[in-house]
Scaffold this motif. Sequence first.
Motif, PDB file in Angstrom:
ATOM      1  N   CYS A   1       5.649  -4.065   2.371  1.00 41.22           N
ATOM      2  CA  CYS A   1       6.879  -4.759   1.967  1.00 41.22           C
ATOM      3  C   CYS A   1       8.043  -4.381   2.887  1.00 41.22           C
ATOM      4  O   CYS A   1       7.986  -3.398   3.622  1.00 41.22           O
ATOM      5  CB  CYS A   1       7.218  -4.442   0.520  1.00 41.22           C
ATOM      6  SG  CYS A   1       7.804  -2.762   0.216  1.00 41.22           S
ATOM      7  N   SER A   2       9.119  -5.168   2.808  1.00 41.50           N
ATOM      8  CA  SER A   2      10.257  -4.957   3.698  1.00 41.50           C
ATOM      9  C   SER A   2      10.967  -3.637   3.412  1.00 41.50           C
ATOM     10  O   SER A   2      11.498  -2.996   4.314  1.00 41.50           O
ATOM     11  CB  SER A   2      11.239  -6.126   3.579  1.00 41.50           C
ATOM     12  OG  SER A   2      11.658  -6.288   2.233  1.00 41.50           O
ATOM     13  N   SER A   3      10.987  -3.210   2.151  1.00 37.27           N
ATOM     14  CA  SER A   3      11.639  -1.936   1.824  1.00 37.27           C
ATOM     15  C   SER A   3      10.914  -0.767   2.466  1.00 37.27           C
ATOM     16  O   SER A   3      11.538   0.165   2.988  1.00 37.27           O
ATOM     17  CB  SER A   3      11.694  -1.746   0.307  1.00 37.27           C
ATOM     18  OG  SER A   3      12.470  -2.749  -0.296  1.00 37.27           O
ATOM     19  N   CYS A   4       9.591  -0.814   2.433  1.00 36.90           N
ATOM     20  CA  CYS A   4       8.812   0.299   2.985  1.00 36.90           C
ATOM     21  C   CYS A   4       8.768   0.273   4.512  1.00 36.90           C
ATOM     22  O   CYS A   4       8.517   1.304   5.135  1.00 36.90           O
ATOM     23  CB  CYS A   4       7.396   0.277   2.424  1.00 36.90           C
ATOM     24  SG  CYS A   4       7.333   0.742   0.669  1.00 36.90           S
TER      25      CYS A   4
ATOM     26  N   ILE B   1       7.195 -10.446   4.030  1.00 35.27           N
ATOM     27  CA  ILE B   1       6.059  -9.523   4.021  1.00 35.27           C
ATOM     28  C   ILE B   1       5.708  -9.223   5.479  1.00 35.27           C
ATOM     29  O   ILE B   1       5.486 -10.133   6.272  1.00 35.27           O
ATOM     30  CB  ILE B   1       4.851 -10.137   3.289  1.00 35.27           C
ATOM     31  CG1 ILE B   1       5.210 -10.412   1.820  1.00 35.27           C
ATOM     32  CG2 ILE B   1       3.643  -9.209   3.380  1.00 35.27           C
ATOM     33  CD1 ILE B   1       4.118 -11.134   1.038  1.00 35.27           C
ATOM     34  N   HIS B   2       5.679  -7.961   5.824  1.00 38.00           N
ATOM     35  CA  HIS B   2       5.441  -7.562   7.211  1.00 38.00           C
ATOM     36  C   HIS B   2       3.988  -7.135   7.403  1.00 38.00           C
ATOM     37  O   HIS B   2       3.329  -6.694   6.465  1.00 38.00           O
ATOM     38  CB  HIS B   2       6.368  -6.405   7.593  1.00 38.00           C
ATOM     39  CG  HIS B   2       7.819  -6.771   7.555  1.00 38.00           C
ATOM     40  ND1 HIS B   2       8.461  -7.400   8.589  1.00 38.00           N
ATOM     41  CD2 HIS B   2       8.755  -6.612   6.572  1.00 38.00           C
ATOM     42  CE1 HIS B   2       9.737  -7.603   8.270  1.00 38.00           C
ATOM     43  NE2 HIS B   2       9.935  -7.140   7.046  1.00 38.00           N
ATOM     44  N   GLN B   3       3.531  -7.259   8.648  1.00 33.91           N
ATOM     45  CA  GLN B   3       2.215  -6.737   8.977  1.00 33.91           C
ATOM     46  C   GLN B   3       2.200  -6.219  10.404  1.00 33.91           C
ATOM     47  O   GLN B   3       3.010  -6.633  11.247  1.00 33.91           O
ATOM     48  CB  GLN B   3       1.131  -7.783   8.766  1.00 33.91           C
ATOM     49  CG  GLN B   3       1.000  -8.843   9.839  1.00 33.91           C
ATOM     50  CD  GLN B   3      -0.296  -9.622   9.653  1.00 33.91           C
ATOM     51  OE1 GLN B   3      -0.779  -9.824   8.548  1.00 33.91           O
ATOM     52  NE2 GLN B   3      -0.871 -10.050  10.760  1.00 33.91           N
TER      53      GLN B   3
ATOM     54  N   CYS C   1       3.049   1.438  11.240  1.00 28.77           N
ATOM     55  CA  CYS C   1       2.096   1.123  10.180  1.00 28.77           C
ATOM     56  C   CYS C   1       1.574   2.413   9.555  1.00 28.77           C
ATOM     57  O   CYS C   1       1.076   3.291  10.269  1.00 28.77           O
ATOM     58  CB  CYS C   1       0.938   0.310  10.742  1.00 28.77           C
ATOM     59  SG  CYS C   1      -0.363  -0.021   9.518  1.00 28.77           S
ATOM     60  N   PRO C   2       1.658   2.556   8.239  1.00 30.11           N
ATOM     61  CA  PRO C   2       1.172   3.773   7.593  1.00 30.11           C
ATOM     62  C   PRO C   2      -0.347   3.880   7.590  1.00 30.11           C
ATOM     63  O   PRO C   2      -0.896   4.952   7.335  1.00 30.11           O
ATOM     64  CB  PRO C   2       1.714   3.658   6.167  1.00 30.11           C
ATOM     65  CG  PRO C   2       1.861   2.191   5.952  1.00 30.11           C
ATOM     66  CD  PRO C   2       2.257   1.612   7.277  1.00 30.11           C
TER      67      PRO C   2
ATOM     68  N   PRO D   1       0.802  -1.226   0.000  1.00 29.73           N
ATOM     69  CA  PRO D   1       0.000   0.000   0.000  1.00 29.73           C
ATOM     70  C   PRO D   1       0.834   1.274   0.000  1.00 29.73           C
ATOM     71  O   PRO D   1       0.312   2.349  -0.256  1.00 29.73           O
ATOM     72  CB  PRO D   1      -0.812  -0.122   1.303  1.00 29.73           C
ATOM     73  CG  PRO D   1       0.039  -0.956   2.189  1.00 29.73           C
ATOM     74  CD  PRO D   1       0.718  -1.947   1.290  1.00 29.73           C
ATOM     75  N   VAL D   2       2.141   1.146   0.264  1.00 29.44           N
ATOM     76  CA  VAL D   2       2.998   2.336   0.312  1.00 29.44           C
ATOM     77  C   VAL D   2       3.616   2.617  -1.052  1.00 29.44           C
ATOM     78  O   VAL D   2       3.443   3.681  -1.631  1.00 29.44           O
ATOM     79  CB  VAL D   2       4.101   2.178   1.380  1.00 29.44           C
ATOM     80  CG1 VAL D   2       5.004   3.409   1.402  1.00 29.44           C
ATOM     81  CG2 VAL D   2       3.490   1.953   2.755  1.00 29.44           C
TER      82      VAL D   2
END
Length: 296
Positions: free
Chosen positions: A69-72, A59-61, A80-81, A49-50
């Motif tokens: 994603c890990s980069s974001c 994949i993070h949550q 969390c955005p 979503p970022v």
Amino acid sequence: MDIPESHVIECELSDFDNGCVPSYKSSATSGVKAGVSTAGSVHELLECPVCTNSMYPPIHQCPNGHTLCSSCKARVHNHCPTCRQELGNIRCLALEKVAESLELPCRYQSPGCPEIHPYYNKLKHEQQCRFRPYNCPYAGSECLVTGDIVMLVTHLKNDHKVDMHNGCTFNHRYVKSNPHEVENATWMLTVFSCYGHYFCLHFEAFLLGMTPVYMAFLRFLGEDSEARQFSYSLEVGGNDRKLTWQGVPRSIRDSHRKVRDSYDGLIIHRNMALFFTGGSRQELKLRVTGRIWKEQ
């Protein structure tokens, strides 16, 4: 890396009925929707979503189930955005597992790519797909335009005002009023239509170490496998002397700088160029001739 038991998302995977991907549920209030019945809808869930790119492990949550994603994760400073909860180290193993079951068409299906790949192999294929867009070959500026060959030829003509020629032979004259000023700048780009394809002739001045040089080389608007079907020659001279070069045009998949810095073309040192010019040497005049032919 081992994940603490409390951080592992528990899932129930249903059978693959009628080609459907697994449905699943989480012990957390998961942002992953249960009962997903199409690969397309799962693919939407795999979009970060970022950055909106496809997500790959890890994949993070967040505790509320929002994924990214890990980069974001680093970019959002571990919050969390969506809900601003601290992310921690929660992995969405369910979504990672479901992704393994997906087979999706290449993103360049519309331009003509017929291939279908497992989700985790899809990105690697797309990075080398022959149907991916080309970068603009104009080297006089950092042009960010991309597209297919027809679109780029129109762009070069209309936006960069590049000279267009038909035919497989050329004879160009380059004049510079003060040859003692050598800048890292492109002098000229000319596009030729030949054998039903397009070729770019580059001619420019730059410093090779501390030595001022001029260089001419040819690039092919298309794939490297197609470029290797052609050869070309270049010739420059004067005062009863001449230099010749014969080579294979480079695909525009190779950047202008990559080709130039590999010295894959006709290189003329400034002193020799002035010798070809003759006279007072207060003005550089070079005539570059050449031809393109198709190998049998």
